[in-house]
Scaffold this active site. Structure first.
Site, mmCIF file in Angstrom:
data_model
loop_
_atom_site.group_PDB
_atom_site.id
_atom_site.type_symbol
_atom_site.label_atom_id
_atom_site.label_comp_id
_atom_site.label_asym_id
_atom_site.label_seq_id
_atom_site.Cartn_x
_atom_site.Cartn_y
_atom_site.Cartn_z
ATOM 1 N N HIS A 173 1.332 -3.230 1.151
ATOM 2 C CA HIS A 173 3.282 -3.083 2.115
ATOM 3 C C HIS A 173 3.609 -3.797 2.913
ATOM 4 C CE1 HIS A 173 6.008 -0.001 2.914
ATOM 5 N NE2 HIS A 173 5.583 -0.055 4.521
ATOM 6 N N GLY A 174 2.080 -4.092 3.758
ATOM 7 C CA GLY A 174 3.267 -5.124 4.905
ATOM 8 C C GLY A 174 3.701 -6.235 4.557
ATOM 9 N N ILE A 175 3.056 -7.267 3.207
ATOM 10 C CA ILE A 175 3.351 -8.118 3.099
ATOM 11 C C ILE A 175 4.213 -8.288 2.434
ATOM 12 C CG2 ILE A 175 3.198 -10.017 0.639
ATOM 13 C CD1 ILE A 175 -0.155 -9.395 0.856
ATOM 14 N N HIS A 226 -23.211 -28.536 -13.928
ATOM 15 C CA HIS A 226 -24.565 -27.879 -13.406
ATOM 16 C C HIS A 226 -24.714 -27.880 -12.133
ATOM 17 C CE1 HIS A 226 -24.131 -30.065 -17.292
ATOM 18 N NE2 HIS A 226 -24.171 -28.532 -17.551
ATOM 19 N N GLY A 268 15.269 8.229 -5.772
ATOM 20 C CA GLY A 268 13.332 7.780 -5.550
ATOM 21 C C GLY A 268 12.578 9.605 -5.723
ATOM 22 N N THR A 325 7.472 -0.804 -4.237
ATOM 23 C CA THR A 325 8.541 0.727 -4.283
ATOM 24 C C THR A 325 10.254 0.091 -2.843
ATOM 25 O OG1 THR A 325 7.066 2.011 -5.094
ATOM 26 C CG2 THR A 325 9.188 2.909 -4.972
ATOM 27 N N ASP A 362 1.570 7.898 6.280
ATOM 28 C CA ASP A 362 2.041 7.333 5.073
ATOM 29 C C ASP A 362 2.739 6.167 5.282
ATOM 30 O OD1 ASP A 362 2.945 6.873 2.354
ATOM 31 O OD2 ASP A 362 4.618 6.756 3.566
ATOM 32 N N ALA A 363 2.147 4.819 4.634
ATOM 33 C CA ALA A 363 2.676 3.796 5.251
ATOM 34 C C ALA A 363 3.874 3.268 5.077
ATOM 35 C CB ALA A 363 2.185 2.116 3.913
ATOM 36 N N ARG A 401 3.467 5.554 -5.322
ATOM 37 C CA ARG A 401 1.502 4.687 -6.243
ATOM 38 C C ARG A 401 -0.139 5.577 -5.349
ATOM 39 N NH1 ARG A 401 0.910 -0.149 -7.869
ATOM 40 N NH2 ARG A 401 2.693 -1.088 -7.066
HETATM 41 P P1 ADP Z 1 4.378 -0.068 -3.983
HETATM 42 O O1 ADP Z 1 4.291 0.806 -3.814
HETATM 43 O O2 ADP Z 1 5.034 -0.005 -4.924
HETATM 44 O O3 ADP Z 1 3.013 -0.466 -3.523
HETATM 45 P P2 ADP Z 1 5.241 -0.785 -1.329
HETATM 46 O O4 ADP Z 1 3.417 -0.274 -0.834
HETATM 47 O O5 ADP Z 1 5.823 -1.620 -0.222
HETATM 48 O O6 ADP Z 1 4.855 -0.217 -2.335
HETATM 49 O O7 ADP Z 1 4.871 0.882 -0.190
HETATM 50 C C1 ADP Z 1 4.586 2.174 -0.425
HETATM 51 C C2 ADP Z 1 5.094 3.515 0.364
HETATM 52 O O8 ADP Z 1 6.418 3.582 -0.078
HETATM 53 C C3 ADP Z 1 4.881 4.290 0.456
HETATM 54 O O9 ADP Z 1 3.839 4.705 1.378
HETATM 55 C C4 ADP Z 1 5.997 5.540 0.896
HETATM 56 O O10 ADP Z 1 6.190 6.144 1.750
HETATM 57 C C5 ADP Z 1 7.177 5.005 -0.510
HETATM 58 N N1 ADP Z 1 7.306 5.615 -1.885
HETATM 59 C C6 ADP Z 1 6.408 5.569 -2.478
HETATM 60 N N2 ADP Z 1 7.931 6.035 -3.369
HETATM 61 C C7 ADP Z 1 8.644 6.767 -3.200
HETATM 62 C C8 ADP Z 1 9.183 7.951 -3.591
HETATM 63 N N3 ADP Z 1 9.696 8.434 -4.705
HETATM 64 N N4 ADP Z 1 10.357 8.670 -2.580
HETATM 65 C C9 ADP Z 1 10.292 7.460 -0.832
HETATM 66 N N5 ADP Z 1 10.135 7.022 -0.671
HETATM 67 C C10 ADP Z 1 8.280 6.236 -1.726
HETATM 68 MG MG MG Z 2 2.151 -1.210 -1.818
#
Ligand code: ADP
Ligand code: MG
Length: 582
Positions: free
Chosen positions: A405-407, A217, A490, A448, A560-561, A547
């Site tokens: 994406h970074g991790i 509490h 992809g 991805t 794009d990342a 995503r």
């Molecule tokens: P997640 O989307 O599973 O979180 P990441 O963040 O590591 O994976 O990677 C994201 C990146 O993956 C996007 O910025 C893009 O460049 C790439 N990506 C996502 N889908 C596709 C696809 N179908 N073909 C090519 N690159 C893709």
């Molecule tokens: Mg991602």
């Protein structure tokens, strides 16, 4: 912060109604709380527990067969009234008398004692147990003053099993007291909780700090420290609890105990598992045999961020009762848990996932082996570059994606580098080194982009093979294969705002220049520059794949990342190739 409520003054009542509506299999709503849908067998003891609301699953979550027969539920952090307790106790009683169980707090003691007197006044046999497991709340020579926290569960469970076994009231009460004497808990909190309708937390812990021994509490802690790592917290909890063994237990080694790691309201189960992993190691190292470990929420303090560790030191009687089947809304012990009471899976089931390609190793030529260290040097450069950029990549991905994406790239590139180092040390050719790196990257990175990077490195490795020294033409054609593999798997086209937007101009430039006779390092650097320009240009696009597409518009203005990280990697490799040439 509690967000979902109507009239704050009706919160506890409405929560009780909803709980009963959701758990009709276990409880019936009753005046002042809930009673078990499965009544005590005629002539057996009814166990009636209770306390304030805001501690779920304490107390209503522990009502059910093999556990409690009723719970008196007070207002938020407030004891139920003696009238409520009496009403629940009388509804639950079935001829064998009542054991009242509650945590040792002044208001609860007052009300439960009054209810006990009233019960006795009506000729109903009644005993009670106030749980005192929290060792931070009073020194060992004042055990009776200690308050009850997650140890409640152990005492109630054991008493419930004794009652279900038909043991008479005096004996059930003795067993409950014995269980209470064998239960010890210690908790920490990183912040306070805010009750429904309140604007300020009940108490606070300075940011980055942790209160040790804080009550449920908001009773003050005994000490404060910086928030430690999960392992360090585990170490502290175990150290404190092993430092105060219950009377009658001279040493931990060789003893059997139930560890209960309890989240106080807003600690993720996964966080608890990370902590528990270390707790289990440390207890086992101390020679304690762990019986049916419990990790989850058992006694919370609203949405308080914090956790407590409870150890229930068993003897044969307590263990038999603890393991007896029980089922309630929030807790169950069944045949499986009882049978595997001390089972602990330390080794992964099945073989370790391999980072090596499944194909039979080819015999590498001296030329290909000679090129392998350059491949490793490139992968080292990739990892270093990704480490520097990880935060930025996470930020970019967070704009429209999920921020990982970074991790993911750090995990993938590190695993690839390490696998490549192994493969080089084992005398493999360039192709196999790349394929090992590919498998490690896709296995460890997740996401991805991890899968796509695995695909690319593997295609490149397959193209280079282990026979020829990889010349510029072979690299350019391997890169073209890699890009084709990504596009095929992809399904992204240029303009969809994915890494494909950087890959395509990269591969095209590389091939043109190599065909025109440029040396590899030169051609690669020009291709990397093209990738950089193309990646930057993705800022004007809206995503149609991956995503990010669901938040397409939001990403306008941000590149794009995956395209950006590809360009960074291409540039870093270009620098390595230049150095190699010198
Ligand atoms: P997640 O989307 O599973 O979180 P990441 O963040 O590591 O994976 O990677 C994201 C990146 O993956 C996007 O910025 C893009 O460049 C790439 N990506 C996502 N889908 C596709 C696809 N179908 N073909 C090519 N690159 C893709
Ligand atoms: Mg991602």
């Amino acid at each position: 912060m509690t967000r979902l409520f109507n009239d704050p003054t009706s919160f506890a009542t409405e929560a009780r109604e909803g709980f009963a509506a959701a758990n009709g299999a276990y409880v019936c709503a009753a005046q002042g709380g809930v009673i078990s849908r499965t009544p005590a067998a005629a002539g057996t003891v009814a166990v009636v527990i209770g306390g304030g609301s805001g501690h779920y699953p304490a107390f209503a979550g522990f009502v059910g067969p093999g556990l409690a027969h009723g719970a008196a539920m007070g207002d938020l952090f407030a004891s139920p009234s003696a009238q409520q307790i009496l009403a629940i106790a009388k509804a639950a009683e079935n001829g064998g008398g009542v054991l009242l169980g509650y945590g040792n707090y002044a208001g609860d003691v007052l009300n439960f004692t009054t209810a006990q007197e009233w019960m006795r006044g009506e000729g109903i046999a009644c005993e009670s147990i106030a749980v005192t497991d929290d060792i931070a709340s009073a020194p060992p020579d004042h055990e009776a003053e200690r308050r009850g926290i997650a140890g409640d569960l152990a005492v109630f469970k054991i008493a419930g099993a004794a009652a279900a076994a038909g043991i008479p009231l005096d004996e059930v009460a003795r067993i409950a007291r014995h269980a209470n004497a064998r239960v010890r808990s210690f908790g920490v909190a990183f912040g306070g909780c805010t009750l429904p309708g309140a604007t300020e937390p009940l108490f606070s812990v300075p940011p980055g700090r942790m209160a040790l021994g804080l009550g449920i509490h908001g009773e003050p802690g005994i000490e404060e420290s910086d928030v430690p790592s999960a392992d360090a917290l585990a170490g502290r909890l175990v150290e404190v609890l092993l430092g105060e063994l219950p009377t009658g237990i001279d040493r931990a080694a060789g003893k059997r105990a139930v560890p209960i790691l309890n989240g106080l309201g807003s600690v993720k189960h996964e966080e608890l598992f990370v902590v528990f992993r270390r707790i289990a190691e440390l207890l086992e190292r101390a020679g304690v045999q762990l019986v049916t470990p419990q990790v989850g929420e058992f006694c919370t303090s609203f949405e308080m961020p914090g956790a407590s560790l409870t150890l229930v030191w068993l003897d044969p009687e307590l263990e038999r009762l603890w393991l007896a089947p029980a089922e309630s809304a929030a807790f169950r012990i069944g045949a499986t848990q009882a049978e595997y009471a001390t089972a602990r899976q330390t080794d992964p089931v099945g073989p370790e996932p391999s980072t090596h390609p499944t194909d039979a190793p080819t015999v590498a030529s001296a030329a290909s082996r000679g090129a392998a260290p350059s491949v490793l040097a490139s992968l080292e450069a990739v990892h270093d570059r990704i480490i520097d950029a990880a935060e930025e990549l996470g930020r970019i991905d967070a704009v429209a994606g999920d921020g990982d994406h970074g991790i993911g790239m750090v995990r993938g590139s590190r695993a690839a580098r390490d696998a490549a180092a192994h493969a080089v040390a084992a005398g493999n050719g360039a192709g196999t080194v790349l394929r090992c790196a590919a498998n490690a990257w896709s296995d460890r990175a997740g996401g991805t982009s991890g899968a796509l990077w695995g695909l690319m490195l593997r295609a490149l490795g397959d193209a280079l093979g282990d026979r020829e020294a990889p010349d510029a033409a072979a690299v350019a054609s391997g890169v073209a294969d890699a890009v084709a593999a990504v596009r095929q798997r992809g399904g992204a086209e240029p303009g969809d705002k994915t890494m494909v937007d950087a890959l395509v101009p990269f591969s095209r430039t590389l091939s043109w220049e190599v065909t025109a006779g440029a040396p590899l390092a030169h051609a690669w650097c020009d291709a990397a520059a093209a990738a950089e320009t193309a990646a930057a240009a993705t800022a004007t696009l809206t995503p149609r794949k991956g995503r990010a597409r669901t938040h397409g518009a939001r990403s306008l203005g941000t590149p794009d990342a995956g395209a950006h990280s590809f360009a960074l990697i291409a540039i870093a490799i270009g620098k390595t190739l230049r150095k190699d040439n010198r």
